[in-house]
Write an enzyme that holds these catalytic residues in place. Structure first.
Site, PDB file in Angstrom:
ATOM      1  N   ARG A   1       3.485   3.922   1.339  1.00  0.00           N
ATOM      2  CA  ARG A   1       3.263   5.101   2.167  1.00  0.00           C
ATOM      3  C   ARG A   1       1.778   5.490   2.144  1.00  0.00           C
ATOM      4  O   ARG A   1       1.194   5.855   3.174  1.00  0.00           O
ATOM      5  CB  ARG A   1       4.134   6.248   1.651  1.00  0.00           C
ATOM      6  CG  ARG A   1       3.846   7.593   2.296  1.00  0.00           C
ATOM      7  CD  ARG A   1       4.112   7.561   3.782  1.00  0.00           C
ATOM      8  NE  ARG A   1       3.772   8.810   4.415  1.00  0.00           N
ATOM      9  CZ  ARG A   1       3.485   8.938   5.704  1.00  0.00           C
ATOM     10  NH1 ARG A   1       3.517   7.879   6.486  1.00  0.00           N
ATOM     11  NH2 ARG A   1       3.184  10.103   6.208  1.00  0.00           N
TER      12      ARG A   1
ATOM     13  N   LEU B   1     -10.147  -1.679  -1.532  1.00  0.00           N
ATOM     14  CA  LEU B   1      -9.954  -2.783  -0.596  1.00  0.00           C
ATOM     15  C   LEU B   1      -9.306  -2.282   0.680  1.00  0.00           C
ATOM     16  O   LEU B   1      -8.462  -1.385   0.650  1.00  0.00           O
ATOM     17  CB  LEU B   1      -9.056  -3.871  -1.208  1.00  0.00           C
ATOM     18  CG  LEU B   1      -9.600  -4.667  -2.395  1.00  0.00           C
ATOM     19  CD1 LEU B   1      -8.522  -5.616  -2.914  1.00  0.00           C
ATOM     20  CD2 LEU B   1     -10.837  -5.451  -2.007  1.00  0.00           C
TER      21      LEU B   1
ATOM     22  N   LYS C   1      -1.842  -8.902  -6.305  1.00  0.00           N
ATOM     23  CA  LYS C   1      -2.496  -7.599  -6.474  1.00  0.00           C
ATOM     24  C   LYS C   1      -1.737  -6.818  -7.549  1.00  0.00           C
ATOM     25  O   LYS C   1      -0.631  -6.339  -7.306  1.00  0.00           O
ATOM     26  CB  LYS C   1      -2.513  -6.824  -5.158  1.00  0.00           C
ATOM     27  CG  LYS C   1      -3.283  -5.514  -5.240  1.00  0.00           C
ATOM     28  CD  LYS C   1      -3.312  -4.819  -3.887  1.00  0.00           C
ATOM     29  CE  LYS C   1      -4.116  -3.528  -3.972  1.00  0.00           C
ATOM     30  NZ  LYS C   1      -3.504  -2.557  -4.910  1.00  0.00           N
TER      31      LYS C   1
END
Length: 717
Positions: A43, A91, A126
């Site tokens: 979200r 990022l 990640k």
């Protein structure tokens, strides 16, 4: 956010950007400083993506507090500050295969790589943990710092030394100075053991491993950190005295040689399709990993290309995070609150009964505007099949992005009897003024202006905020206290009032020291903090004024262009906008709007601000108390073009136009698009025309592309 950004009107875009900025900032603090996120990562990412999408379509609406220019959150006061030698950037995100293809194509265009040229990329999971920077000098760990706001973090060196994955002394042949970046995380097995132990001791359990890792590393009791079995993956670096590698993968392997743990799943690929395949491989296998991941990170492998690509405001151009899909859950809508923004916008916010979505506790969701609540889109079209949203409803919440989650639907079958449609207020809840919705707008705005305490308070909060005057001791509660103070010697209604507070108090019988929440020491610290800001860099001063569209980046651009406030004010007061198509405006207007990033919309906002009598009066009072200082150089003194205005013209062979402009700005120069008497240097490519002629007439220094590159290379830049 239900409406396609491409279909937004300028007013709708402005309102949504206002909401996004406020909510993202709030959740940044919850996530980075308190380790208590209210929403999922997905979200959070979606909201940031929405913000960037709108800003891309409406660049003139970029706000002073835009989250696009920020990384993380202001650091808390629990630990000492630690300044990063190189910024710890965030990022950009990709949410689809198309996004990844666009990223690679964007990199190729920037570098002007032909289709036949292979572009190697690394790919790695990640890690969903806490970012950490480790500084080594002569091979010894001297500092460990959290990301913080990307520029200043928390010094957690003592706690970091307890992690077995973090070497105290480097092995092998290492650089004299090395900053290693990586992620602190907690394995699932250790997380489960920790929560069992917490339950047995009657303590609160952690919502997810990320919260547990972040909270454990930021313990004031080092022994507690040592017991939490934290782990660390190294994947990057900051300052390096001498780079020992030529590629991302080679450097990661060097980190392993130095004694760090690297992720064994890190790979190198030569084709975009292979990146996508790797992404799906990791996504399908994530359930078998003993740690949380929330996507895959792609990086340009060649370090020389990384350097050429450089960074934008908050992220590198050479890397992107390909995030996993969003998750959904049902939640009970307990209430709908109305918040008032700095510009008077009334924003409805859903208050939800706490639910856990993907390990993240969610309690708030945006409702955008009154039409969205009614089940109507931006063009009055039906959304959610016309189902409105009512207090007491069970709603579907999607975690897919940035700040607060998104309510995407309502479960009508679960609607309680007697639930009535929500009535959006026509009066401002803060001041009682009419809340007007103009034709073509989706948002209601309070018409109270300066008499509306909610708006005035927000302006003061912005002025003292971290990236503006940054006055410690003037947080949200303190600003509200001073604003509503009955005694005029305590009252703060304008920026100048902050700096006259101590003088007014010296003549008052109502002493601040005697007020609840204050004491002799805290008041002394507050006065010291205020007086420490009587001299402030010009960029911070301009940002603090809250001029529409003048965010941190534009404030720095203006400060760099004009160097001192008097020069800027002169232009702002004398610039004349074009009055028709034939008119180009006066010289001051052309000078202002030719600054890179400062176009017609921003220029108009600046002029409008200075034409307002009240604003000039506020500034006049403020300037009697504070002094804006000339902007400090953004680069090292050896930069051959620092402080100069450069114009690039013609066709450039070795670099794209975007690349040379970005390089010039990184070196402290101002890249302009037009020639004037203030231009210092013209770099002429093939086919340079009228600009070259004008530069010769004005006696401006001229060089070709080869000379420009030689100049840069001679100074090792």
């Amino acid at each position: 956010m239900d409406k396609d950004a491409k279909n937004l009107t300028a007013l709708e875009a402005e309102r949504e950007l206002e909401w996004l900025a406020k909510e993202i900032a709030r959740h940044d603090v919850l996530y980075n400083n308190h380790d208590q996120p209210e929403i999922s990562d997905a979200r959070y990412d979606a909201l940031r993506r929405r913000n960037i999408e709108i800003e891309t379509l409406f660049p003139e609406l970029v706000r002073a507090d835009s989250p696009s220019y920020k990384v993380g959150a202001p650091i808390s006061e629990r630990f000492e500050k630690s300044v990063h030698a190189q910024a710890m950037l965030s990022l950009d995100n990709a949410f689809s295969s198309e996004d990844v293809h666009e990223f690679v194509e964007r990199v190729r265009r920037f570098l002007r790589l032909p289709v036949t040229k292979t572009l190697e990329m690394t790919a790695e999971p990640k890690i969903d943990g806490l970012s950490l920077s480790l500084r080594y000098e002569k091979g010894k760990l001297v500092c460990a710092a959290t990301r913080g706001d990307g520029y200043v973090g928390e010094n957690v060196t003592v706690n970091a030394r307890t992690l077995s994955d973090i070497p105290q002394v480097l092995q092998g042949d290492f650089p004299d100075i090395l900053e290693v970046r990586g992620e602190v995380y907690m394995r699932h097995s250790d997380f489960q053991d920790l929560n069992v132990d917490q339950q047995e001791k009657g303590k609160l359990v952690f919502a997810n491993p990320r919260n547990a890792a972040a909270g454990s590393l930021r313990q004031l009791d080092t022994r507690m950190t040592a017991r939490r079995k934290l782990k660390f993956f190294a994947y990057g670096w900051g300052e390096v005295s001498e780079m020992p590698a030529k590629s991302q993968m080679e450097m990661v392997k060097k980190l392993k040689e130095y004694g760090f743990v690297i992720n064994p799943l890190t790979k190198v690929f030569k084709a975009v399709e292979d990146l996508i395949s790797y992404y799906h491989f990791i996504e399908e296998g994530r359930q078998h990993l003993d740690y949380d991941i929330d996507g895959v990170v792609y990086k340009v492998n060649d370090l020389l290309l990384q350097t050429r690509l450089g960074n934008v405001s908050r992220s590198p151009r050479w890397a992107i995070a390909h995030k996993f899909p969003a998750e959904k859950a049902m939640a009970l809508l307990e209430n709908i609150d109305i918040q008032i923004g700095r510009t008077g916008a009334l924003t409805p916010v859903a208050r939800l009964a706490p639910i856990t979505v993907g390990g993240v506790v969610v309690t708030n969701a945006s409702l955008h505007n009154e039409d969205y609540i009614k089940g109507l889109g931006s063009k009055s079209e039906s959304i959610r099949e016309g189902r409105d949203i009512r207090i007491g409803d069970t709603v579907i919440v999607q975690r897919a992005g940035d700040v607060i989650p998104q309510i995407i639907d309502v479960i009508i079958e679960k609607r309680p009897k007697g639930a009535s449609p929500f009535v959006f207020p026509s009066l401002c809840p803060a001041c009682g003024s009419h809340a007007v919705r103009e034709v073509g707008e989706a948002v209601r705005r309070c018409t109270g202006g300066l008499i509306c305490p909610a708006q005035a308070i927000e302006r003061i909060r912005h002025f003292v905020s971290r990236n503006a005057f940054d006055i410690e001791g003037l947080g949200e509660k303190q600003v509200e206290f001073f604003f509503h103070a009955q005694d005029e010697t305590l009252r703060i209604h304008s920026p100048a009032d902050i700096f006259t507070l101590q003088k007014r108090q010296e003549k008052s019988l109502t002493r601040l020291e005697n007020m609840e929440g204050f004491g002799t020491l805290s008041v002394r610290k507050l006065y010291d903090a205020i007086n420490a800001r009587r001299k402030i860099p010009l960029s911070r001063f301009l940002f603090a004024l809250g001029i529409r569209h003048v965010g941190e980046v534009n404030a720095r651009r203006l400060a760099r262009a004009y160097q001192n406030y008097n020069a800027f004010e002169t232009v702002a007061m004398t610039a004349l906008m074009p009055c028709n198509k034939e008119d180009k405006g006066n010289e001051e207007w052309l000078e202002l709007t030719s600054i890179e990033g400062i176009g017609v919309r921003v220029g108009k906002a600046i002029i409008d601000f200075y034409q307002e009598t009240h604003n000039r009066d506020v500034l006049s009072s403020l300037l009697q108390e504070v002094t804006p200082l000339p902007e400090e150089a953004a680069v090292a003194d050896y930069s051959p073009v620092a402080g100069k205005t450069i114009v690039f013209t013609g066709t450039l062979v070795h670099m794209s136009r975007d690349e040379v402009k970005a390089l010039a700005e990184r070196l402290g120069a101002k890249a302009s698009s037009s020639i004037s008497k203030k231009t210092d240097l013209l770099v002429a490519g093939i086919g340079a025309g009228s600009k070259l002629t004008k530069a010769k007439e004005l006696g401006i220094e001229i060089m070709d592309e080869e000379s420009w590159l030689q100049l840069i290379n001679e100074h090792h830049i």
